[in-house]
Each structure stands twice: as C-alpha cells, then as structure tokens.
Design an enzyme around this catalytic site. Structure first.
Site, short mmCIF file in Angstrom:
data_model
loop_
_atom_site.label_atom_id
_atom_site.label_comp_id
_atom_site.label_asym_id
_atom_site.label_seq_id
_atom_site.Cartn_x
_atom_site.Cartn_y
_atom_site.Cartn_z
N GLU A 183 0.70 -1.02 -0.15
CA GLU A 183 -0.25 -0.23 0.31
C GLU A 183 1.05 1.26 -0.41
OE1 GLU A 183 -2.61 -0.41 3.31
OE2 GLU A 183 -4.54 -1.45 1.93
N GLU A 252 -6.91 -7.10 -1.39
CA GLU A 252 -7.79 -7.11 0.21
C GLU A 252 -9.56 -6.60 -0.14
OE1 GLU A 252 -5.81 -4.69 2.73
OE2 GLU A 252 -4.04 -5.72 2.83
#
Length: 838
Positions: A183, A252
């Site tokens: 991320e 995710e």
C-alpha cells in the site's frame, strides 16, 4: 515376491510419491489471469495471519477455508518478531512461518506470501522492528541507503528460507505469488522523488531474488513491469491494472473492519460482500482475496496503534476463535462454487456488456455464439427490478448480482441468503451452548506497584522526552517524575499535553487524573484543578503506549508521551514545567520483577488476605482456575476490569480496556446492505466496551490449576472475572420453495430440474444435532431465534428430527411432495432451528 522385488517395489513407490509431492509448477500471468502450469485460473484467496492464532489452530482454520471454497491462503510476514534483534532471527511457535506454509501445502492450497517487509496490518509498528529506527541516518520507505540495505537483507532472508524448504511453486511448493512493499501508493506523495525511485528499487530488488513466481505491489499504480499492481478496498470492480498485459487482482477485500478501543464493533453484511465479489468477477477479475478470512487475536503487545484492540475478528467468515461465522461463510462458499462454474468462460473470453435499464446490466462471457455465462446486476441501492435477458424475465433485488453459468438459469443471487445461520454472535455471548466458570470464590493474591521511580536505573534530564525513543518499545510505560515547590498551601491548575496514547497522573503519590486519546487521534490534554501542599509536591505521570503507530506517511517517526506541562495559579499566572528537571523510569516495577511469569507464582512478593483490594490503580492480581472440560478455546470475561494486560500460564492474551466505552449513537443490529459500504456504516455495541471477552487458546491451558495474572492500571474487580467455553451452538435454516437449489447440485443441460431447494444444517467443532427447537413448513414468522408459526403451518418436526438428530450435518428438501401442500397458491417456506452439542 522375493526380497529384492519387494525392495524394488518400495523404491518405486517412494520415487512415485516423491515425484507427486515435489512436482514443480510454473506460474506466469497474462492479461486474463494467473497461469498455473499453462492453465488460466480463477482463484479465491483468504488472509490468515499465522501469529494471530496458534500452530495447533492452523490446520482446522485452513481446512475450513478450503471447505469454504478458497484456493489460496494469503499472509503477511512480520519482520519485527522474526528479527527482534538485528541479526538474530526467530521462527518458532506462532512465528514458525515454514510450518505455517507447509500446513497450507498439506491442505492442498496455494500461498500468496506478502513479504513486504512493511505489513501495516494493524500490527505493532507496521511490522518494522524498533531497532531499525535507531540506525544512524535512516529514513523508512524511501530512497535511503541504510533502510534499503536492511530491507534487502530481510527480503533475501525470507526468500532464501522459503527456497531452502522448497516452498516456491517451481520447487513443488505452494507459494505462487509474492508481494514486495504494501500500500505504498497511498503515501508515496509524501516522499517525493525519493518515493518514486524507491518503488523502482523495491521492484528490481524483488525480481533479483529469483523466486520464479510473479511479484505484486498492492495499491501501487506505478508498479513497474513485470510487477503486478493490485487493488485494495471494499469494491474493486472498476479497478484496471496499469498495463494491458497484467491480470486484474484484488489483494484486500475487507470482510469487515478492525476494532479499536473506544469504538463500536464494525461488521459488513454478507449480501454486500458477495455483491462486491460478484461484481469484481463480472468485470474481468480473476484473483480475489478476503482480508480477513480469519482475523484472529492480537496476543501480547502485537496490536498496532494507536489503540487497536486485542480482538482482530474482522467480522471474518471464520471468527476469532476459529469457528465458522454463518451465514457469511456459507453464502460466500456458495458464491465461490457459482463463480467456479463460470471459470472457463471468465478466463478465455472478454465480456460483452448489455444495458438492461437504469442501474441494470448484463455482462456476458461467450465461448461460442450459443455457449455463454452471464452476470446480471442491479447496482442501484434502493429499487428492486425485473429485467429481460435473452427473452426471459429475471428478478433482481437492489444491490445484487445474479450468476447464470449457462446464460439461462440463476444458480446464485448475492442478496438471497439461503445458507444456514448461527443464532447469537458466535463469540461466547451468554446463551445456549456457553458454559461459564466464575472466579468470584477463587483465592486472589496481589502486588501494589510503587508510584514513580522504583529502581536505580532511572535517569534525569531537563526536558520532556518523547516516549518511544526513550523506551524503545520495551514496555508500554514511561514514568515522568518531577517536584513542584509551593511557598504556601494553595490551589492551582495543572495543564498537561501529550502526543498519546494515555496517561495516569499522581500528585503526592495519589491518583489525580487519567487522560487518553483515541485511534484516529491519540493526542490528548489533561486540565485538572489541584491542591498543593506547602513545600515539596511530587508529580508522577505514567505515560502509556497502546500499540506503536502502524500506518501513514512517515508513521515511523510519529511520537508519543508528554510534550507540555504547565502550572497556572488561580490568577492565571503560568509556569512552564516542561523544562523542569524530570526523572525517568522505563516500565513498571511488576514488569521488572517478572510478575507475569509462572516461576513467580509462589513468590513471597505476592500478598494474600481476606480483603481483596479492588478499584486500585497499578496493581497486579494473581489467581488460578481449572479449565472447563472440552477441546474448544476459552474466553476470559474481563468486563469488571479497567485497563491492563492479562496472562494465562505466562502467555499474554493481550491488552484489555473495559472502561473505555464506545459512543452511544451510530449503531444498528440490522444494517441495510444496500448501497456502498464503509467502515462506519454498520456498527453494533454502542455505549459498550469494544471488547470484554479475550481469547485463551486451549493449548495454553492444561489439566489442573492454571495461573491467571493481571496488571490492572486503572482499577477493577477481579472477583467478577469468569472463564467461558463453548459447549454447543444454535443453528437455523430458512428456505423458500422458490429459492435456487444448492449450488453444488446444479448441473448444465437441465440435469438439475428434478432437484429442489434444501435446508442444510451443519454443526461446528465436531458436535452433532441434539434437538430440533422449531420446525414449520408454511409461512413461519420472525427470524432465526424468534420463529413462530404462521397462519399456514404443517407440523414437520418429526420429519426434521428423523433427518437430523444425531448427525453432524443434514439436509431437508423444501418440497410439497415431502410435506404436503397446506396452503395452495402460497409460496411456502421451511424454517428449522436446531441445537448442536456433544
């Protein structure tokens, strides 16, 4: 057969077995999907973090994931626990990464290894070891020589460990994907050109490790080829990779959200989660991962910060204790089977889009002109619709997707939940199937902490020190102690400002005040009117960490602890004590003594007596309990305690904070799944503690007496503690004769026309159905746990009992041919409630 013949046969079998077990697998990718041994694959994945469970729990969790339709297990790698001291590695117990990967392999599943080494994951310091912070000249996650050198060493350590154990797919192992960084695209802007160069360096470093499997970077739109950039979020149907040569991967998909002290409990309706997954595959996705599929527990001080709770349940399909959460697990399992029915269409064709009206559409995948699979979507959030597709009419509830593997028959709709449900929240709440052992009559011992400086290793300086740099996270606690001189007895105002996360203030060794922040802003102020004695007054403040920051740009330098202490008299004349002489003490006396350890259980340090001191701050408590019978996990009810940490037989079950209540508004037990979800949309348990039940793995207790130790920081009553265990469960099913047949019974070419819908019930934990509490065919009223007979009712109790009693699982067809037709012209439903137990 002679001896030589037997030996030859034995060697032949060994060779065959070795060839089967060690077959290498080639993993590549194209624009459609991951390609495993030349075959494009639709893959369902789920996150399971090995340290958030015990090794003894892993096989059952992974087997339940497989039964739920997963192909892949995804996990982060946690650097701070694998290298707690620079150059000293640890891979044992809950951190035995090799054992975990091999456990997944034994179940026949693949692994996506997210090495990072930054994890985030609501994990302490995002998975970075604290010693990293103290390397001269270091800057994390940017073009910085000291950081890159350490990151490269750890990446190589993990990759080589996996290679040495033959765990990559090319070696016959289960690892088909690896991830570098995590991320970073969300924070890259803060690092400027250094961030852009760092992304390229991280990609090149990963590729040079020669894993022979593809690498991914999640949430990284500038991931350089051949690294695959992937999507994280609640919805990823509109995500497009940054190259036409890369497949659409969702790393995710949040099954719920994490829990923080002082917040309500978040949850995500399964109808919305299934909708998001179906939309992703409808729009060309081929690899999807649930974050989390099993969340587990932040044992010890592993929880990140600030103020992330000990439970990491995440409203996942498998709950914190390893039990299946229904109907989430079952509805998603049916979804996975429906998508698998479409696999050959999804991986070999492009979808043809058709508008069916406002917020209504079909996406069709063709093999030939007459052979196709289709997704019909109503992505409006309020209006149900009837649509016409290929000359047939279909009903689409709002915010739903129907899956038609033959372009004709709907075998699954995301909004129609027909899988079984659990009655209750499946987290040891009082009710049927939960036994409770009270510790009210248990013998308790205690130890009162000294306030302020308690040892010779304290030190003094003339400034307020930042906490993390001072403690190096060896403890949650840092004492700040100073003196206030008063020329006469007088009142004043004490003003304290802190970066976080909490602080307990003592004036002249007596509790004065407690201040604290919250997850989104851990900083806080304390403003307190005080009464000073003439002469010397002692001011002792214990500042408390609740997990080191784990997310955000430059999160590694975010501080904690006091930064301003001001004394103001009643005339508002102020004196700044921030530059006063302060004495510091790292940790608490009880920690230094090792009161949590089993070898001090019989120490004379502990005090015993008839009057148990309760509601006192900075006190240690000790007692014993006999573990309830059974094999299932235990739960410690700490609702009567304040804030602290608990240990069972020397194992920390985590931080607790029962007195921090969530806001009184913003919750609903029946959240409308329609419309875009966010982490605050669906919440429960307002005006309650975030958590009062704490997981104690069964393998942490033994026959006979078990040691319980608590460090209570604020004040509580340990005699109110109880130990819970699950001895059974209540389950139910509610299915209409108009619902689809079970997905696993569906066959192409109209082979399924003779099948009927079914109520299916399954007991967890090896239990069996012991009784049927309710059974009605007709139009029963209510929902699971509250069913009553409707105006149309056939007593089917004996039929259901015969089909289900004494069995781990049973199915009952929903058909008038079996039950008769009590009310012609009415669509009838079968409702069943059952009790599972030993």
């Amino acid at each position: 057969m002679g001896g030589n013949g037997i030996l030859e046969l034995f060697l032949f079998i060994i060779v065959l077995y070795g060839a089967w077990f060690c077959d290498s697998v080639t993993v590549t990718y194209d624009s459609k999907a991951l390609v495993i041994d030349g075959r494009r694959r639709i893959l369902q994945s789920g996150s399971v973090h090995y340290p958030r469970a015990t090794p003894e729990m892993w096989p059952d969790i992974i087997e339940k994931a497989k039964e739920g339709g997963l192909d892949v297990i995804e996990t982060y790698v946690f650097w701070n626990y694998h290298e707690p001291v620079k150059g000293q590695y640890y891979f044992e117990g809950r951190f035995d990464l090799v054992r975990f990967v091999k456990t997944v392999q034994d179940a026949g599943l693949f692994v996506h290894l997210r090495i990072g080494p930054y994890a985030c994951a609501e994990w302490n310091y995002g998975g970075f070891p604290l010693w990293l912070h103290f390397i001269p000249g270091i800057q994390f996650r940017t073009t910085n020589g000291p950081f890159q050198a350490e990151m490269e060493l750890f990446l190589a350590k993990i990759v080589n460990l996996m290679k040495d154990e033959n765990l990559f797919a090319s070696q016959g192992g289960p690892i088909i994907l690896a991830q570098v960084e995590n991320e970073y695209g969300n924070v890259e802007w803060a690092y400027g050109v250094g961030g852009e160069l760092y992304v390229k360096w991280a990609a090149e470093t990963a590729l040079n490790l020669n894993t022979s499997v593809p690498w991914v970077m999640c949430a990284q739109s500038d991931a350089p080829d051949p690294i695959i950039n992937t999507c994280n979020g609640f919805y990823c149907d509109t995500f497009t990779p940054n190259s036409p040569s890369k497949p659409k991967i969702w790393t995710e998909d949040y099954t719920g959200w994490f829990l923080s002290f002082g917040y309500p409990v978040p949850y995500r309706p399964v109808e919305d989660l299934a909708f998001a997954v179906a939309r992703f595959f409808e729009k060309g996705g081929t690899f999807h991962n649930y974050y989390m599929y099993f969340g587990g527990t932040n044992f010890g001080r592993t929880a990140g910060g600030p103020l992330v709770a000990t439970s990491y349940d995440y409203d996942a399909p498998i709950n914190e204790y390893g039990f299946i959460r229904q109907p989430k697990w079952g509805h998603l399992r049916d979804l996975h089977m429906a998508i698998k029915q479409c696999e050959e269409y999804l991986v070999n064709g492009d979808y043809v889009h058709q508008s069916l009206g406002v917020n209504l559409e079909a996406d069709v995948y063709y093999k030939t002109a007459n052979d196709c699979a289709a997704f019909l979507a109503n992505y409006g959030s309020s209006v149900d619709a009837n649509v016409t597709f290929n000359g047939k009419s279909y009903f689409l509830p709002a915010w739903s997707v129907s899956i038609l593997p033959d372009c004709k028959n709907v075998i699954f709709n995301t909004a129609k939940v027909v899988s079984q449900k659990s009655i209750g929240d499946a987290t040891f709440a009082p009710g049927v199937g939960v036994s409770e052992l009270s510790l009210s009559t248990s013998p308790w011992s205690w130890y009162l902490e000294k306030v302020g400086v308690w040892s010779n290793d304290s030190f003094t300086t003339t400034s307020l020190l930042e906490q993390i740099n001072t403690t190096k996270d060896t403890s949650d606690f840092l004492w700040y102690s100073t003196s206030i001189e008063a020329d006469e007895k007088k009142d004043a105002f004490l003003l304290i400002q802190s970066l976080g996360h909490a602080a307990l203030v003592f004036l002249n060794k007596k509790v004065l005040a407690f201040g604290y922040g919250y997850h989104d802003d851990a900083s806080f102020n304390i403003s307190e009117k005080i009464s000073l004695e003439q002469g010397n007054n002692t001011l002792d403040i214990v500042s408390m960490l609740i997990g080191v920051q784990n997310y955000g740009p430059w999160f590694d330098v975010m501080g904690a602890g006091l930064y301003s202490v001001i004394l103001a008299d009643l005339k508002n004349a102020k004196k700044d004590y921030s530059s006063n002489e302060w004495t510091y003490q790292v940790g608490t006396e009880g920690e230094s003594l090792g009161l949590d350890k089993t070898n001090l259980a019989n120490s004379s340090l502990w005090t015993q007596g008839d009057r148990l001191p309760i509601n006192q701050s900075l006190i240690w408590y000790k007692s014993t309990f006999i573990a309830p019978e059974g094999k299932g996990p235990l739960s410690l009810n700490l609702a009567g305690m304040g804030k602290g940490q608990a240990w069972v037989n020397g194992q920390s079950i985590g931080r607790y904070w029962s007195t921090y209540l969530s806001p009184s508004t913003g919750c609903t037990d029946h959240c409308d799944y329609r419309g875009a979800y966010d982490a605050q949309k669906c919440q429960k348990k307002c005006d309650q503690p975030a958590q009062v039940l704490y997981h104690v793995p069964r393998t942490w207790v033994h026959a006979g007496e078990n040691l319980l130790v608590l460090h209570e920081e604020l004040g509580g009553d340990p005699s109110k503690i109880s130990v819970h265990t699950w001895t059974g469960q209540e389950v139910c099913g509610h299915v209409s004769e108009d619902d689809s047949i079970p997905v696993d019974l569906w066959k192409t070419n109209s082979e399924s026309t003779s099948q009927t819908p079914e109520v299916r019930l399954t007991c967890d934990q090896g239990w069996k159905i012991t009784s049927i509490r309710f059974a009605s065919f007709g139009n029963p009223k209510g929902d699971c746990g509250t069913f009553t007979q409707g105006s149309c009712h056939t007593d089917v109790l004996s039929i259901v009992q015969q089909a289900c009693i004494g069995k781990k699982k049973c199915s009952v067809p929903v058909a008038t041919a079996k039950f008769g037709n009590p009310c012609p012209g009415l669509t009838k439903r079968l409702a069943v409630e059952a009790v599972c137990g030993s």
